[in-house]
Design a protein around this motif. Structure first.
Motif: not given
Length: 405
Positions: A357, A291, A352, A375, A355
């Protein structure tokens, strides 16, 4: 040498030429050619006097190609030779002044282009050069009985234009030097980080691996004489190895955790060079390495877009840490109007998405741009590699137990 080969040689930028410098800045080598639009005054000047005639046409056909060649040599040729071509422009104007008032444009170009021949000219030195050239011009114009109101405005115009161009080029060179210094800072920071990593790993593993080696050697020697003692030495070596693994994981986590903080510092340098004030808070601690790294790359791309395209004066970066998510907000007060995703924004969305998110963009026209990245903090540590363990039917791969570090 053929004409084509000669022309190709003339328009090949020398390593220290103004065109080569533009190429190094990511521009076209023909960027300086836009200033040739001012030479259109050569064709408009007769409208302010006696009009067009055969003498004007003849002298234009003879002098204008020579002027273009001199201009090209200043842009593409070595800087150490540029002053010769700039003075040749001015001399061409003075030679034709009696019959060809349009040639005054050549004199103005010569005065201004004299600045291009120096890498970092001193302002006073350039001002003295302009003064000397204009003294010669006034003397020639006065000797040719030009009206005072005609030759008096030329020194003023050359001085004003020359100073403006000098300041603009100095600002561009300062920006280039600042960008170079930022790159050097990044390289030095990376070198220092590699050295720190090397020292940390040496401190962590040097003594530990030596200890494990000694215990394994001792266990081998004790194996036949005292199997119990050998087993204890093996167990001790295993315990030391597990502690070393936990320490290495902790060190790697600390190394990766510097990504976001370093990216914020780099963003501030980049935006300051673009005259944008950046306000930001400290990133939240304890973020998973993946992250951390992903947000750092998104921040880098967003800041680059602000510096290049937003036309902003201020920017903000804010972090919000929740129980199961982290939120990154990047805003500016620029022109906004981002309606479709470009390459940069598409790349940020992809990072993103990897991840797990989401990324939203709020960009009203003339209302700035606001990027909101959210996230989740649900990163799972992968299992260690398989270890072969004995079974009734031979050896079977089973996952190792995870070491708590």
């Amino acid at each position: 040498m053929s004409l084509l080969a000669w022309l190709q040689r003339q328009f090949t930028p020398a390593p220290d030429s103004a065109a080569a410098q533009d190429v190094r800045r990511g521009k076209s080598p023909w960027t300086g050619g836009v200033h040739l639009l001012w030479s259109l005054w050569v064709f408009f000047t007769p409208l302010l006097g006696d009009g067009y005639d055969w003498r004007w046409l003849t002298l234009t056909l003879l002098s204008y190609p020579l002027f273009l060649w001199l201009y090209a040599r200043i842009i593409f040729g070595p800087r150490r030779q540029g002053w010769c071509h700039a003075l040749a422009m001015a001399a061409l104007s003075l030679v034709l002044l009696r019959w060809y008032p349009s040639g005054l444009s050549y004199f103005v170009f010569g005065c201004v282009m004299l600045r291009v021949s120096e890498q970092r000219p001193r302002l006073l030195h350039y001002a003295l050069q302009l003064l000397a050239m204009n003294v010669v011009f006034v003397a020639v114009a006065w000797a040719l009985d030009y009206p005072p109101q005609f030759w008096m405005w030329v020194p003023v115009m050359t001085f004003v234009i020359g100073m403006i161009v000098n300041v603009e080029h100095a600002a561009q060179e300062n920006d280039a030097a600042l960008a170079l210094s930022q790159e050097e800072v990044r390289k030095l920071a990376a070198t220092a980080e590699r050295e720190r990593i090397g020292r940390d790993l040496h401190d962590l593993l040097g003594h530990t691996l030596s200890l494990i080696t000694l215990k394994l050697e001792l266990a081998r020697k004790l194996f036949e004489r005292d199997s119990g003692a050998a087993k204890r030495e093996l167990e001790e070596a295993e315990r030391v190895a597990r502690e070393a693994l936990a320490q290495v994981r902790s060190a790697v986590t600390g190394i990766r955790a510097t990504d976001l903080a370093a990216e914020l510092a780099s963003a501030r340098l980049l935006l300051e060079s673009a005259q944008v004030q950046l306000d930001y808070g400290a990133p939240p601690p304890g973020l998973p390495p993946e992250v951390e790294r992903g947000l750092a790359l998104v921040l880098r791309e967003a800041v680059t877009n602000i510096g290049r395209h937003a036309h902003a004066a201020q920017a903000q970066v804010e972090f919000t840490r929740e129980d199961k998510a982290v939120q990154l907000c990047i805003g500016d007060n620029g022109r906004g109007g981002v309606a479709v995703d470009g390459n940069g924004l598409s790349g940020m969305r992809a990072r993103v998405a990897e991840l797990g998110g989401s990324l939203s963009v709020d960009s009203p026209r003339n209302g700035g741009t606001r990027l909101l990245v959210r996230v989740p903090l649900t990163w799972q540590e992968p299992l260690l590699p398989l270890r072969a363990v004995p079974t009734a039917g031979g050896f079977q791969g089973k996952p190792q137990a995870k070491v708590q570090g």
